[in-house]
Scaffold this active site. Structure first.
Site, short mmCIF file in Angstrom:
data_model
loop_
_atom_site.label_atom_id
_atom_site.label_comp_id
_atom_site.label_asym_id
_atom_site.label_seq_id
_atom_site.Cartn_x
_atom_site.Cartn_y
_atom_site.Cartn_z
N GLY A 185 -3.73 2.03 0.26
CA GLY A 185 -2.89 0.46 -0.41
C GLY A 185 -4.37 -0.58 -1.00
O GLY A 185 -5.23 -0.15 -1.17
N GLY A 186 -3.93 -1.88 -0.96
CA GLY A 186 -4.95 -2.71 -1.45
C GLY A 186 -6.17 -3.05 -0.68
O GLY A 186 -7.10 -3.24 -1.25
N GLY A 202 -31.95 9.40 -28.10
CA GLY A 202 -31.33 8.13 -27.57
C GLY A 202 -31.69 8.15 -25.94
O GLY A 202 -31.84 7.20 -25.34
N ALA A 203 -31.54 9.34 -25.49
CA ALA A 203 -31.72 9.30 -23.93
C ALA A 203 -33.31 9.02 -23.59
O ALA A 203 -33.66 8.55 -22.62
CB ALA A 203 -31.52 10.85 -23.45
C1 HXC Z 1 1.19 -2.89 11.94
C2 HXC Z 1 0.80 -0.77 12.32
C3 HXC Z 1 0.28 -0.62 10.80
C4 HXC Z 1 0.51 -1.79 9.97
C5 HXC Z 1 -0.04 1.37 12.13
N1 HXC Z 1 0.21 0.51 12.63
N2 HXC Z 1 -0.26 0.67 10.66
N3 HXC Z 1 1.01 -1.88 12.65
N4 HXC Z 1 1.16 -2.80 10.33
N5 HXC Z 1 0.23 -1.46 8.72
C6 HXC Z 1 0.65 1.00 14.09
C7 HXC Z 1 1.70 1.79 14.47
O1 HXC Z 1 2.93 0.86 14.81
C8 HXC Z 1 1.17 2.38 15.87
O2 HXC Z 1 1.47 1.45 16.92
C9 HXC Z 1 -0.44 2.28 15.80
O3 HXC Z 1 -0.74 1.37 14.85
C10 HXC Z 1 -0.80 3.71 15.15
O4 HXC Z 1 -0.02 4.05 14.24
P1 HXC Z 1 0.50 5.67 14.26
O5 HXC Z 1 1.30 5.60 12.86
O6 HXC Z 1 0.82 5.99 15.44
O7 HXC Z 1 -1.04 6.52 13.85
P2 HXC Z 1 -1.01 7.77 12.81
O8 HXC Z 1 0.09 8.66 12.98
O9 HXC Z 1 -2.33 8.03 13.08
O10 HXC Z 1 -0.67 7.13 11.27
C11 HXC Z 1 -1.61 6.27 10.90
C12 HXC Z 1 -1.11 5.66 9.45
C13 HXC Z 1 0.48 5.35 9.72
C14 HXC Z 1 -1.08 6.76 8.56
C15 HXC Z 1 -2.03 4.41 8.98
O11 HXC Z 1 0.43 4.46 10.74
C16 HXC Z 1 0.93 4.36 8.66
O12 HXC Z 1 1.33 4.98 7.76
N6 HXC Z 1 0.84 3.22 8.71
C17 HXC Z 1 1.55 1.97 7.73
C18 HXC Z 1 0.68 2.26 6.47
C19 HXC Z 1 1.18 1.35 5.68
O13 HXC Z 1 2.29 1.37 4.96
N7 HXC Z 1 0.47 0.08 5.34
C20 HXC Z 1 0.66 -1.07 4.72
C21 HXC Z 1 0.29 -0.71 3.44
S1 HXC Z 1 0.45 -2.00 2.15
P3 HXC Z 1 1.71 2.08 18.41
O14 HXC Z 1 2.11 0.53 18.98
O15 HXC Z 1 2.62 2.93 18.26
O16 HXC Z 1 0.46 2.24 18.92
C22 HXC Z 1 -1.04 -2.65 2.41
C23 HXC Z 1 -1.11 -3.71 1.26
C24 HXC Z 1 -2.45 -4.31 1.12
O17 HXC Z 1 -1.69 -2.34 2.99
C25 HXC Z 1 -2.58 -5.14 -0.14
C26 HXC Z 1 -3.62 -5.74 0.03
C27 HXC Z 1 -4.14 -6.56 -1.53
#
Ligand code: HXC
Length: 508
Positions: free
Chosen positions: A169-170, A404-405
């Site tokens: 993402g971002g 040119g290079a």
């Molecule tokens: C809060 C999160 C989290 C998040 C993971 N966790 N991502 N908690 N916010 N964004 C937590 C899970 O709940 C879990 O907690 C622990 O971290 C490990 O995650 P798992 O899913 O068990 O691990 P894994 O299977 O390795 O998968 C990792 C992952 C997945 C692919 C990153 O967790 C995932 O898809 N997370 C969400 C990603 C996402 O959509 N992020 C927001 C994107 S938007 P527990 O307690 O069970 O250990 C964004 C915008 C930014 O980032 C913009 C900036 C400009």
């Protein structure tokens, strides 16, 4: 007294435990080190000084008030690498998946601000699920605070990102604004939208690794610079890498003592360029034989291989090397090579690292693919970068410098300070055959062959350019290191300033 000290230790232990044993085991099972283990490898032993160990998130939604882990998913502070100060943040995937909360972002910003104040590199170890979903917009604000600092720090202190887990993402835009990105194969990935969103929107089926893994980003996209096998290899490489760089744009790069004689003669270079002008040779050999102890840290080795960029040292002082590579596409300049080298040249210039350019370039790559994808604009990036650079620039033409290079590759006309050519150099507007076919269009093949030989004899050498002062000296290949060392000594006091401007408008 004793009980307060015990309380401090208890709190420290709680912070160090991160997300707990189970999550640490899961991290290890993925072949990944924890945030703190990574810092142990990256920094000199015992040098890490942590700050903000007790920072907690401020979220009360979705049951978060009951889930508080001191440190809030990122370990921050400073330490040394071979005795030199660096600021670091290391995201802890065992705590809320290393996701970025408002407070997590504040911790990163604090060390970035300190690094800017004192003038020291920032190294970010990224391993995060992105924005802390429970916090929503507060987390977005946190990212933007980091982005703003990335932009302000650019060109002031070196910024290095290691991607050691998810970065999606971002979140990708903070590393993307840093100077260099290292990735770990199979355990790290970077993408703006993941495979599931891609499937929904475009119907493409793709794995995380193929979409944004280390191999993809170091071969196809050039988003990242180098891919490593595992965490330890990446972290040790980061130590070596930081050793080449100055702490800030206010300081010189560190000097590393060397036993390699500055005037070492390399007789083998006299036969490096093959007699047949169409036969390639490996430019790595020249670079390794010129720099101290053959130590060359190449960036983007797997992308745009027709140009080589990296750091080495001469007499213990860092230089940036840019070199056409005849073994890949005959060393031609194309879009990828131009973009790669332009960014490298600008980094060197921003941090006062002298640039040594080795030239063997047959020109720009022809074709609709190049033209329609904007070789004009991308080629201009490299031209612009060399033209605006005020650092010492030494150029050695080993063989072809056509068209040119020739101009682009740190020529005399772009304020090259010392422009050397080997006797094998061919500095001309184009290759002899092409030139003759244009001048003598319609002549018989025999006549063309005769004229080509004539043209070659007249122009395929360094002496026409030397007679005009475009080349300062034609040198013996075996004395290339000695010449460069002498040149760099001479140029230590170089002072050159561009006209005042708010900033330039490089063709992006
Ligand atoms: C809060 C999160 C989290 C998040 C993971 N966790 N991502 N908690 N916010 N964004 C937590 C899970 O709940 C879990 O907690 C622990 O971290 C490990 O995650 P798992 O899913 O068990 O691990 P894994 O299977 O390795 O998968 C990792 C992952 C997945 C692919 C990153 O967790 C995932 O898809 N997370 C969400 C990603 C996402 O959509 N992020 C927001 C994107 S938007 P527990 O307690 O069970 O250990 C964004 C915008 C930014 O980032 C913009 C900036 C400009």
């Amino acid at each position: 007294m004793t009980s307060t000290i015990a309380e401090l230790e208890r709190r420290r232990d709680a912070a160090r435990a991160g997300g707990g044993e189970k999550r640490v085991a899961a991290q290890h099972a993925k072949g990944k080190l924890t945030a703190r283990e990574r810092l142990d490898v990256l920094l000199d032993e015992g040098s890490f000084e942590e700050v903000d160990m007790f920072v907690e998130h401020n979220c009360v939604d979705f049951g978060m008030a009951e889930q508080v882990i001191p440190g809030d998913g990122v370990v921050t502070g400073s330490g040394t690498i071979n005795g030199r100060l660096v600021f670091v943040f290391s995201q802890d995937f065992t705590v809320f998946g290393g996701s970025l909360s408002e407070r997590h972002a504040q911790k990163i910003c604090k060390i970035m601000d300190m690094a800017m104040k004192v003038g020291a590199p920032v190294i970010g170890l990224n391993d995060s699920g992105g924005a802390r979903i429970q916090e929503g917009v507060a987390s977005l604000g946190g990212y933007a605070e980091v982005f703003q600092r990335n932009a302000l720090a650019s060109g002031v202190v070196p910024q290095l990102s290691l991607i050691m887990g998810p970065c999606a993402g971002g979140a990708v835009y903070s590393p993307a604004m840093t100077d260099f990105i290292f990735m770990v194969k199979d355990s790290s990935y970077m993408f703006v939208t993941g495979p599931e969103v891609v499937k929904t929107v475009t119907n493409e089926v793709v794995t995380q690794e193929a979409l944004g893994g280390a191999v993809t980003h170091t071969t196809k996209t050039s988003v990242a610079d180098v891919a490593f096998e595992d965490d330890i290899e990446a972290l040790l490489a980061a130590r070596d890498f930081i050793d080449f760089l100055p702490a800030s744009n206010r300081e010189a790069a560190p000097e590393r003592p060397t036993a390699d004689a500055w005037d070492r003669i390399e007789p083998s270079l006299d036969t490096l360029v093959p007699a047949n002008a169409n036969q390639p040779y490996d430019m790595h050999e020249l670079i390794r034989k010129v720099v101290d102890e053959g130590d060359f840290f190449e960036v983007q080795p797997a992308h745009g291989g027709n140009i080589l960029c990296g750091f080495g040292r001469i007499e213990g002082r860092t230089i940036g090397v840019v070199a056409n590579q005849p073994t890949v596409l005959a060393g031609v300049l194309d879009i990828n090579a131009s973009r790669k080298a332009a960014r490298f040249v600008r980094f060197c210039d921003a941090f006062e690292i002298p640039i040594v350019t080795f030239v063997d370039v047959p020109g720009f790559l022809p074709g609709t693919a190049q033209e329609h994808n904007g070789i004009i604009k991308h080629g201009a990036k490299l031209l612009f970068a060399y033209a605006e650079a005020t650092v010492p620039k030494i150029t050695v033409i080993t063989r072809k410098a056509y068209g040119g290079a020739y101009d682009v590759m740190a020529s005399k006309h772009l304020r090259g300070d010392l422009n050397y050519a080997w006797p094998t150099a061919e500095i001309a507007v184009m290759g002899a055959k092409g030139a003759v076919e244009i001048i003598f269009r319609g002549r018989t093949p025999d006549e063309i062959a005769e004229r080509t030989a004539e043209y070659e004899a007249r122009f395929a050498n360094p002496f026409v350019a030397a007679s005009k002062g475009f080349i300062d000296e034609v040198i013996q290949p075996h004395s290339t290191r000695r010449r460069i060392a002498l040149g760099l000594r001479k140029l230590r006091g170089k002072s050159l300033e561009n006209p005042w401007k708010k900033h330039d408008n490089i063709p992006l």
